[in-house]
Design a protein around this motif. Structure first.
Motif, PDB file in Angstrom:
ATOM      1  N   PRO A  47       0.810  -1.511  -0.128  1.00  0.00           N
ATOM      2  CA  PRO A  47       0.176   0.224   0.017  1.00  0.00           C
ATOM      3  C   PRO A  47       0.973   0.943  -0.230  1.00  0.00           C
ATOM      4  O   PRO A  47       1.757   1.247   0.681  1.00  0.00           O
ATOM      5  CB  PRO A  47      -1.262  -0.042   1.100  1.00  0.00           C
ATOM      6  CG  PRO A  47      -0.772  -1.401   1.999  1.00  0.00           C
ATOM      7  CD  PRO A  47       0.719  -2.804   1.147  1.00  0.00           C
ATOM      8  N   ALA A  48       0.327   1.859  -0.860  1.00  0.00           N
ATOM      9  CA  ALA A  48       0.961   3.543  -0.506  1.00  0.00           C
ATOM     10  C   ALA A  48      -0.225   4.391  -1.749  1.00  0.00           C
ATOM     11  O   ALA A  48      -0.706   4.073  -2.202  1.00  0.00           O
ATOM     12  CB  ALA A  48       2.570   3.416  -1.576  1.00  0.00           C
ATOM     13  N   LEU A  49       0.253   6.149  -0.540  1.00  0.00           N
ATOM     14  CA  LEU A  49      -0.882   7.101  -0.939  1.00  0.00           C
ATOM     15  C   LEU A  49       0.054   8.194  -0.827  1.00  0.00           C
ATOM     16  O   LEU A  49       1.129   8.005  -0.379  1.00  0.00           O
ATOM     17  CB  LEU A  49      -2.143   6.585  -0.343  1.00  0.00           C
ATOM     18  CG  LEU A  49      -1.995   7.589   1.790  1.00  0.00           C
ATOM     19  CD1 LEU A  49      -2.998   7.889   1.822  1.00  0.00           C
ATOM     20  CD2 LEU A  49      -1.124   5.974   2.251  1.00  0.00           C
ATOM     21  N   VAL A  50      -1.111   9.160  -1.486  1.00  0.00           N
ATOM     22  CA  VAL A  50      -0.120  10.602  -1.550  1.00  0.00           C
ATOM     23  C   VAL A  50      -1.375  11.751  -0.712  1.00  0.00           C
ATOM     24  O   VAL A  50      -2.559  11.686  -1.059  1.00  0.00           O
ATOM     25  CB  VAL A  50      -0.177  11.407  -3.047  1.00  0.00           C
ATOM     26  CG1 VAL A  50       0.530  12.421  -2.726  1.00  0.00           C
ATOM     27  CG2 VAL A  50       1.158  10.148  -3.843  1.00  0.00           C
ATOM     28  N   VAL A  51      -0.714  12.314   0.462  1.00  0.00           N
ATOM     29  CA  VAL A  51      -1.233  12.977   1.572  1.00  0.00           C
ATOM     30  C   VAL A  51      -0.971  14.017   1.311  1.00  0.00           C
ATOM     31  O   VAL A  51       0.067  14.687   0.985  1.00  0.00           O
ATOM     32  CB  VAL A  51      -1.697  13.040   2.459  1.00  0.00           C
ATOM     33  CG1 VAL A  51      -1.981  11.509   2.441  1.00  0.00           C
ATOM     34  CG2 VAL A  51      -0.872  12.770   3.272  1.00  0.00           C
ATOM     35  N   ASP A  52      -1.594  15.782   0.940  1.00  0.00           N
ATOM     36  CA  ASP A  52      -1.283  17.385   1.660  1.00  0.00           C
ATOM     37  C   ASP A  52      -1.302  17.386   3.051  1.00  0.00           C
ATOM     38  O   ASP A  52      -1.115  16.627   4.002  1.00  0.00           O
ATOM     39  CB  ASP A  52      -2.487  17.786   1.216  1.00  0.00           C
ATOM     40  CG  ASP A  52      -4.010  17.817   1.022  1.00  0.00           C
ATOM     41  OD1 ASP A  52      -4.472  17.705   2.565  1.00  0.00           O
ATOM     42  OD2 ASP A  52      -5.210  18.555   0.710  1.00  0.00           O
ATOM     43  N   GLY A  53      -1.134  18.344   2.421  1.00  0.00           N
ATOM     44  CA  GLY A  53      -1.051  19.379   4.740  1.00  0.00           C
ATOM     45  C   GLY A  53      -1.502  18.682   5.761  1.00  0.00           C
ATOM     46  O   GLY A  53      -2.082  19.263   6.990  1.00  0.00           O
ATOM     47  N   SER A  54      -3.128  18.291   5.056  1.00  0.00           N
ATOM     48  CA  SER A  54      -3.772  18.519   5.614  1.00  0.00           C
ATOM     49  C   SER A  54      -4.750  16.874   6.328  1.00  0.00           C
ATOM     50  O   SER A  54      -5.987  16.659   6.078  1.00  0.00           O
ATOM     51  CB  SER A  54      -5.076  18.728   5.555  1.00  0.00           C
ATOM     52  OG  SER A  54      -5.020  20.272   5.338  1.00  0.00           O
ATOM     53  N   TYR A  55      -3.411  16.039   5.202  1.00  0.00           N
ATOM     54  CA  TYR A  55      -3.931  14.598   5.448  1.00  0.00           C
ATOM     55  C   TYR A  55      -4.945  14.409   4.048  1.00  0.00           C
ATOM     56  O   TYR A  55      -5.639  13.025   4.126  1.00  0.00           O
ATOM     57  CB  TYR A  55      -3.836  13.773   7.122  1.00  0.00           C
ATOM     58  CG  TYR A  55      -2.864  14.163   7.226  1.00  0.00           C
ATOM     59  CD1 TYR A  55      -1.928  13.166   7.563  1.00  0.00           C
ATOM     60  CD2 TYR A  55      -2.854  15.318   8.193  1.00  0.00           C
ATOM     61  CE1 TYR A  55      -0.825  13.561   8.862  1.00  0.00           C
ATOM     62  CE2 TYR A  55      -1.511  15.915   8.968  1.00  0.00           C
ATOM     63  CZ  TYR A  55      -1.320  14.988   9.490  1.00  0.00           C
ATOM     64  OH  TYR A  55       0.734  14.595   9.720  1.00  0.00           O
TER      65      TYR A  55
END
Length: 267
Positions: A109-117
């Protein structure tokens, strides 16, 4: 996430960052090739720093890119760093690179998040963790903290929930120290108030004979077995765009041979 600008001027903002970094005026002046007197004059408003000085001080104070824009605005200068939507044409190469990176982690599993998750992208392997969650948690925009800690989310499946929850809340608190974001503070208050599920009062110890983990694992139940992952977070070096600066790629790598073999068999 809007840039927060103070109406008290750049001096108090710089002083706040310096104190947060636990530096004296003399130490900051030494790093920034200035003088303690000049730093004092800037912080008290007796001297208006040049644009170059604002950016130099921000660099040595390790101020995040979004907050560097806030410092520039407070000093009377235009923001230096743009904030581009992730789907902007100028970020096409970045998007392609992220997609290749996510695919490279499959089947893990892998994901990309921003500064607010907020989850901006994920690979197929992430479906392993998210399978079976209720629709209201999977409706856009997905939020990684809600998905993990909500009592109807992953929380009931996590065998070491107390440890993992503490790790995530501490991570958010460190993030709040870097980003003056009301949305992030509201999210922290929300997820910290979630009640623990019935199995979340005490962590279940690993099986006897298990080798010590190299990092705190996420121990999560899946289809009648317990999988163990360690989390790795990647960010971009020297970003020149607010959006890029706040992106993080989180990968969940197997923490033991059994998890690795099982996930590969599914992939």
């Amino acid at each position: 996430m809007a840039t927060v600008v103070s109406d008290t001027g750049v001096g108090p903002l710089l002083r706040g960052w310096r104190e947060q970094r636990r530096l004296s005026q003399w130490e900051l002046a030494l790093r920034a090739d200035s003088s303690a007197r000049h730093i004092s004059f800037v912080e008290t408003g007796r001297s208006r720093p040049s644009e170059e000085m604002v950016l130099r001080l921000a660099e040595h104070l390790e101020v995040p890119v979004r907050e560097r824009n806030a410092l520039l605005l407070a000093a009377g200068y235009a923001p230096r760093y743009p904030e581009s939507p992730l789907d902007a044409p100028r970020l096409e190469t970045l998007r392609e690179g992220i997609e290749r990176l996510l695919q490279g982690y499959d089947p893990y599993p892998a994901l990309v998040v921003d500064g607010s998750y907020t989850v901006l992208a994920a690979n197929r392997g992430a479906g392993l963790l998210l399978a079976g969650l209720p629709e209201h948690l999977l409706a856009p925009p997905l939020n990684a903290m809600r998905l993990t800690l909500h009592p109807e989310g992953l929380a009931p499946r996590i065998r070491n929930l107390r440890e993992w929850r503490g790790h995530l809340l501490a991570q958010m608190e460190r993030q709040m120290g870097l980003m003056r974001s009301e949305a992030l503070r509201e999210l922290h208050a929300e997820v910290a108030a979630y009640p623990l599920p019935p199995n979340g009062e005490a962590d279940e110890p690993p099986a006897e004979g298990t080798d010590p983990y190299i990092a705190l694992p996420l121990r999560i139940e899946h289809d009648g077995r317990v999988l163990s992952f360690v989390s790795s977070i990647s960010t971009f070096n020297a970003p020149m765009d607010v959006t890029v600066a706040e992106l993080a790629v989180e990968a969940f790598l197997p923490a033991d041979p059994e998890t690795a073999a099982y996930v590969r068999s599914l992939g």
